[in-house]
Design a protein around this motif. Sequence first.
Motif, mmCIF file in Angstrom:
data_model
loop_
_atom_site.group_PDB
_atom_site.id
_atom_site.type_symbol
_atom_site.label_atom_id
_atom_site.label_comp_id
_atom_site.label_asym_id
_atom_site.label_seq_id
_atom_site.Cartn_x
_atom_site.Cartn_y
_atom_site.Cartn_z
ATOM 1 N N PRO A 41 38.466 34.785 34.831
ATOM 2 C CA PRO A 41 38.910 35.770 35.825
ATOM 3 C C PRO A 41 37.809 36.040 36.845
ATOM 4 O O PRO A 41 36.634 36.064 36.505
ATOM 5 N N CYS A 42 38.206 36.211 38.083
ATOM 6 C CA CYS A 42 37.254 36.445 39.167
ATOM 7 C C CYS A 42 36.672 37.844 39.029
ATOM 8 O O CYS A 42 37.407 38.822 38.887
ATOM 9 N N ARG A 43 35.336 37.924 39.061
ATOM 10 C CA ARG A 43 34.698 39.232 38.876
ATOM 11 C C ARG A 43 34.819 40.082 40.135
ATOM 12 O O ARG A 43 34.901 41.300 40.066
ATOM 13 N N THR A 44 34.826 39.432 41.261
ATOM 14 C CA THR A 44 34.875 40.181 42.524
ATOM 15 C C THR A 44 36.130 41.044 42.612
ATOM 16 O O THR A 44 36.095 42.199 43.022
ATOM 17 N N CYS A 45 37.268 40.444 42.211
ATOM 18 C CA CYS A 45 38.533 41.165 42.365
ATOM 19 C C CYS A 45 39.115 41.570 41.022
ATOM 20 O O CYS A 45 40.258 42.029 40.955
ATOM 21 N N ASP A 46 38.343 41.328 39.957
ATOM 22 C CA ASP A 46 38.785 41.682 38.613
ATOM 23 C C ASP A 46 40.094 40.963 38.253
ATOM 24 O O ASP A 46 40.981 41.523 37.615
ATOM 25 N N ARG A 68 42.876 39.761 50.814
ATOM 26 C CA ARG A 68 42.740 38.662 49.866
ATOM 27 C C ARG A 68 41.276 38.504 49.472
ATOM 28 O O ARG A 68 40.390 38.604 50.321
ATOM 29 N N CYS A 69 41.056 38.241 48.185
ATOM 30 C CA CYS A 69 39.686 38.049 47.706
ATOM 31 C C CYS A 69 39.162 36.703 48.197
ATOM 32 O O CYS A 69 39.779 35.665 47.978
ATOM 33 N N HIS A 70 38.018 36.734 48.886
ATOM 34 C CA HIS A 70 37.467 35.486 49.425
ATOM 35 C C HIS A 70 36.848 34.616 48.337
ATOM 36 O O HIS A 70 36.798 33.394 48.463
ATOM 37 N N ASP A 71 36.367 35.244 47.282
ATOM 38 C CA ASP A 71 35.631 34.479 46.270
ATOM 39 C C ASP A 71 36.532 33.562 45.454
ATOM 40 O O ASP A 71 36.099 32.517 44.976
ATOM 41 N N CYS A 72 37.785 33.964 45.263
ATOM 42 C CA CYS A 72 38.694 33.130 44.460
ATOM 43 C C CYS A 72 39.895 32.670 45.281
ATOM 44 O O CYS A 72 40.865 32.150 44.731
ATOM 45 N N ASN A 73 39.831 32.861 46.591
ATOM 46 C CA ASN A 73 40.946 32.497 47.480
ATOM 47 C C ASN A 73 42.249 33.180 47.094
ATOM 48 O O ASN A 73 43.330 32.624 47.277
HETATM 49 ZN ZN LIG Z 1 38.719 37.142 43.312
#
Ligand SMILES: [Zn+2]
Length: 295
Positions: A41-46, A68-73
């Motif tokens: 799971p992406c930590r930036t957006c949980d 939209r979270c940039h780190d996980c698109n």
């Molecule tokens: Zn994310």
Amino acid sequence: GGPRKGENVNHPLKVSLEDLYNGKTVKLAINRQVIVGEPTPCRTCDGQGVVVELRQIALGMVQQLQRRCHDCNGLGYRAKMKKERKVLEVHIDKGMRHNQRVTFRGMADEQPNMEAGDVNFIVQEKEHDVFKRKGADLLITKTLSLNEALCGFEWMLTHLDGRQIVIQSRPGEVIKPEGRTGGAGGGMPFVKIVSNEGMPSRGNPFVKGNLYVLFKVEFPEDGEMDEATVAALRKCLPGAPEMDLEYDEEEVEIAHLDHADVKNFGKGGVAASQDAYDSDDDDERGPKAVQCQQS
Ligand SMILES: [Zn+2]
């Protein structure tokens, strides 16, 4: 419902008419992105795929923005990816048609938290020199001499599977230069069929379409037949006049025929010399010949 699905990838695949008739397996390599290990799971957006931003727009007033979270698109998961080369066996079924597709489910790029899209190979039928195809039917064009058209013919046709078929007239069969007249528009092409020699049907290859033969008849040229030949033909061909036309040569006029082009019909008389300057514009008005090649 269900997991989101990635985009499908379409590859056009040129296929010869022979291969569509006989069926074929083609090996094709594709490059795709695959996930290495387990996505996390992406930590930036949980794991949500979106992040919430608070923005103060006035004293004491806060606007909540979702982006939209940039780190996980926006996928909510992140994964290590690698490029993979994959060889696919594409089965071209007998009787497949233009724009039909062979689908490999989930063979497009992998993405975390998403079902991979499909890879589609879309059949693009190549033009053939001899056979034209429409649905399950095939069409060839055959030019016969007047002799063959009246007295019989046979010729060897090599079919799309390499079989050699002798196409033979029945006794007394007459091939005409054109079919039944279609009203003011003029004659229709003269066609006959060889039954069940068209394309196989996909999924039921023993059920085949028909092979249409579009005939053209070549008449002899002016002066090609000598007097004796003409006299002999006059005697044996049906339709000879029973008696000579009776007239007084002093009272009637004798007319002969000159060469003509039906495109010029209506251009006679005084106006003809003026029209001659823009006659090129009318080139496309003439009857269109069916574009087929002779076998
Ligand atoms: Zn994310």
